[in-house]
Enzyme design. Structure first.
Site, short mmCIF file in Angstrom:
data_model
loop_
_atom_site.label_atom_id
_atom_site.label_comp_id
_atom_site.label_asym_id
_atom_site.label_seq_id
_atom_site.Cartn_x
_atom_site.Cartn_y
_atom_site.Cartn_z
NE ARG A 50 11.55 -3.88 7.27
CZ ARG A 50 10.43 -3.79 6.56
NH1 ARG A 50 10.28 -4.51 5.47
NH2 ARG A 50 9.47 -2.98 6.92
CG HIS A 192 0.47 5.24 -11.35
ND1 HIS A 192 -0.28 4.53 -10.45
CD2 HIS A 192 0.25 4.67 -12.55
CE1 HIS A 192 -0.92 3.57 -11.09
NE2 HIS A 192 -0.62 3.63 -12.37
CE LYS A 196 -2.06 5.31 -15.91
NZ LYS A 196 -1.31 4.17 -16.39
CG HIS A 254 -5.47 5.31 -9.84
ND1 HIS A 254 -4.41 6.04 -9.36
CD2 HIS A 254 -5.12 4.02 -9.69
CE1 HIS A 254 -3.47 5.21 -8.94
NE2 HIS A 254 -3.87 3.99 -9.12
CE LYS A 355 -6.96 -4.64 -9.31
NZ LYS A 355 -5.70 -4.20 -9.92
CE LYS A 360 -3.80 -1.00 -17.84
NZ LYS A 360 -4.11 -0.89 -16.44
C1 BG6 Z 1 -2.41 0.74 -8.84
C2 BG6 Z 1 -3.34 -0.24 -8.18
O1 BG6 Z 1 -2.41 1.95 -8.15
O2 BG6 Z 1 -2.83 0.96 -10.17
C3 BG6 Z 1 -3.41 -1.54 -8.97
O3 BG6 Z 1 -2.89 -0.51 -6.86
C4 BG6 Z 1 -3.72 -1.28 -10.42
O4 BG6 Z 1 -4.37 -2.41 -8.40
C5 BG6 Z 1 -2.82 -0.20 -10.99
O5 BG6 Z 1 -3.56 -2.49 -11.13
C6 BG6 Z 1 -3.27 0.19 -12.38
O6 BG6 Z 1 -2.34 1.06 -12.94
P1 BG6 Z 1 -2.15 1.17 -14.50
O7 BG6 Z 1 -1.13 2.25 -14.67
O8 BG6 Z 1 -1.68 -0.17 -14.98
O9 BG6 Z 1 -3.48 1.51 -15.07
#
Ligand code: BG6
Length: 504
Positions: A50, A192, A196, A254, A355, A360
């Protein structure tokens, strides 16, 4: 899954080019593909957004993003200069037909100047509500078909970001509307996680080896755990989370993809549909969790409260910007699942995602059955069930096999040890980012790692009744402290069958 790296000439058009995803992942991803000589020699990039910008301003802005976010730094100026020459910008609103005429003209110019021969990949890095207007306008401008000048067999591809719909009904409606303008083979629904390396490796591990598959079933596995934990909180996405929640953000896509990869049957080939057929079969075998009682027995939902994460004091979810003071939105979910099929009958699959947990970690644990006869019952350190295969998706990517050994010495004592394969040390090179792989696959028209229409609908079919029970308050929303491993209810979920999470 593609093994051939050849990519046909094409232009990548990024809708939402000034957005976060474009800046952090897509443009750096394209740059890295260029750096690794994986882009076709005839290539172009169009940014569509935009904001008013000249081509040069767009290039400068993109350069900054790539400098900041590329996994290779500093950036190679020869690669960048080449890419920059192929970059143009189109300013427009997503629902403004005239903007698509401008886009169409730019695409023709690129075909002439760069030799891109009508190849088109449209990346819709936009809010879900903008997907329809963009596809409608692409269609009205004749951009859903390849131009006449394009080589036989060329067809434009449209990449659609998650979440695909907000429930089964909206996903079906979106599929129907997109399929009125495009063929299924043109629609690339992105998740996504499938890009991986470690997720793709699940299939190689299972079907490229002979030693694992005979054990990969109810005869040997007692239960499976899938954990997708994050330490981050909202990061400014409070508004999105209030409308979405963790179930729609992570589990519907995911986490269910991870479940499919680890439990599906062997496909008959690597053709996109052969792989996706097996995933759909798996999703359809999931035992539905329908009604309040089932939701109470098999699901846990929770929200984080304040706490300490990696040494920092952090807010609770309800104190995050744009989050309602009485919000009932979950940031943690755990499910006890079952696949009603021959291979997995009677094997619980525990899945949790959240979260603001301690750290992680995305990991799958296949826990083997208990010893048939506990010969070492009285030996210090002996476990009833010592064996597990741990698939570390991220970080510290790798695979570990846990087993019992004798501690050296004159007495008998047992300790669990692990044979550990680590990607980092075994290959000594960094894996490409998921988005690089997925962009490349879309450019070479390989849809294996993208979600098919029936697949996304099967995911919603499973998730919808759980969300319905949650809306009715069943089970009640519980809380967990930020920086912990989640609510105590999640332990109870496994305890019913005598199991416990391998991580606390
Ligand atoms: C995204 C989510 O699809 O994936 C996010 O919207 C999340 O909330 C993220 O943090 C996690 O992806 P990755 O690749 O960091 O595990």
């Amino acid at each position: 899954m593609a093994t051939d790296l050849a990519v046909d000439p094409c232009v990548a058009v990024i809708f939402g080019a000034s957005g976060d995803l474009a800046r952090r992942k897509l443009l750096p991803g394209i740059y890295n593909l260029g750096r690794n000589r994986l882009l076709p020699p005839a290539f172009g990039i169009v940014g569509f957004a935009r904001r008013d910008k000249s081509d040069d301003e767009f290039r400068a802005w993109m350069k900054e993003s790539v400098e900041q976010h590329s996994r290779h730094k500093p950036i190679d100026s020869a690669v960048w200069d080449d890419l920059a020459q192929s970059m143009v910008y189109v300013q427009g609103n997503f629902d403004e037909p005239a903007a698509y005429q401008r886009l169409s003209e730019k695409l023709e110019q690129l075909d002439e100047q760069r030799g891109t021969r009508g190849g088109r990949v449209f990346y819709l890095s936009v809010p879900a509500a903008s997907v329809r207007p963009i596809v409608d306008n692409l269609h009205a401008a004749g951009l859903c078909r390849a131009p006449k000048s394009a080589p036989e067999g060329t067809y434009p591809r449209v990449i659609v970001e998650k979440p695909f719909g907000v429930d089964l009904e909206s996903a079906r409606a979106l599929n129907r509307d997109l399929l009125a303008k495009l063929e299924e083979k043109q629609i690339f629904r992105i998740d996504h996680y499938l890009g991986k390396e470690t997720v793709q490796n699940l299939l190689v591990l299972r079907f490229g080896n002979t030693i694992f598959e005979p054990l990969w079933n109810r005869d040997h596995i007692s239960h499976i755990e899938i954990t997708a934990a994050e330490h981050i909180g909202m990061e400014g996405r409070g508004k999105f989370y209030e409308a979405t929640g963790l179930m729609r953000d992570i589990i519907q896509n995911h986490a269910l993809q991870l479940l499919c990869m680890v439990t599906m049957e062997a496909p008959i080939s690597w053709a996109a549909d052969a792989v996706r057929d097996e995933k759909v079969k798996t999703l359809r075998a999931l035992r539905p969790i329908v009604g309040h009682e089932a939701a109470r027995l098999s699901t846990v939902r929770a929200q984080y409260t304040r706490g300490v994460v990696r040494g920092d004091e952090v807010h609770g979810y309800r104190d995050e910007p744009d989050v309602a003071a009485e919000s009932q939105v979950e940031t943690y979910a755990a499910l006890a699942m079952h696949l009603d099929n021959w291979r997995w009958g009677g094997v619980p699959i525990y899945l949790r995602a959240a979260k603001r947990l301690k750290k992680k970690v995305t990991e799958i644990a296949l826990n083997f059955r208990a010893l048939p006869h506990p010969l070492f019952r009285d030996v210090p350190g002996a476990a009833e069930q010592p064996n597990a295969l741990l698939l570390r998706i991220q970080p510290d990517e790798g695979i570990a096999m846990r087993f019992a050994t004798k501690v050296p010495g004159q007495t008998t004592a047992i300790r669990e040890v692990a044979m550990d394969f680590r990607y980092g040390t075994a290959f000594g090179e960094e894996s490409p980012e998921a988005y690089e792989r997925l962009l490349l696959d879309a450019m070479r028209a390989d849809a294996t790692l993208f979600t098919r229409d029936d697949e996304v609908e099967a995911q919603w079919t499973y998730v919808d009744p759980i969300l319905a029970a949650w809306r009715d308050g069943e089970p009640r929303l519980s809380t967990y402290e930020s920086g912990s491993w989640g609510p105590s209810e999640a332990k109870a979920l496994l305890a019913v069958e005598g199991h416990r999470w391998s991580k606390p």
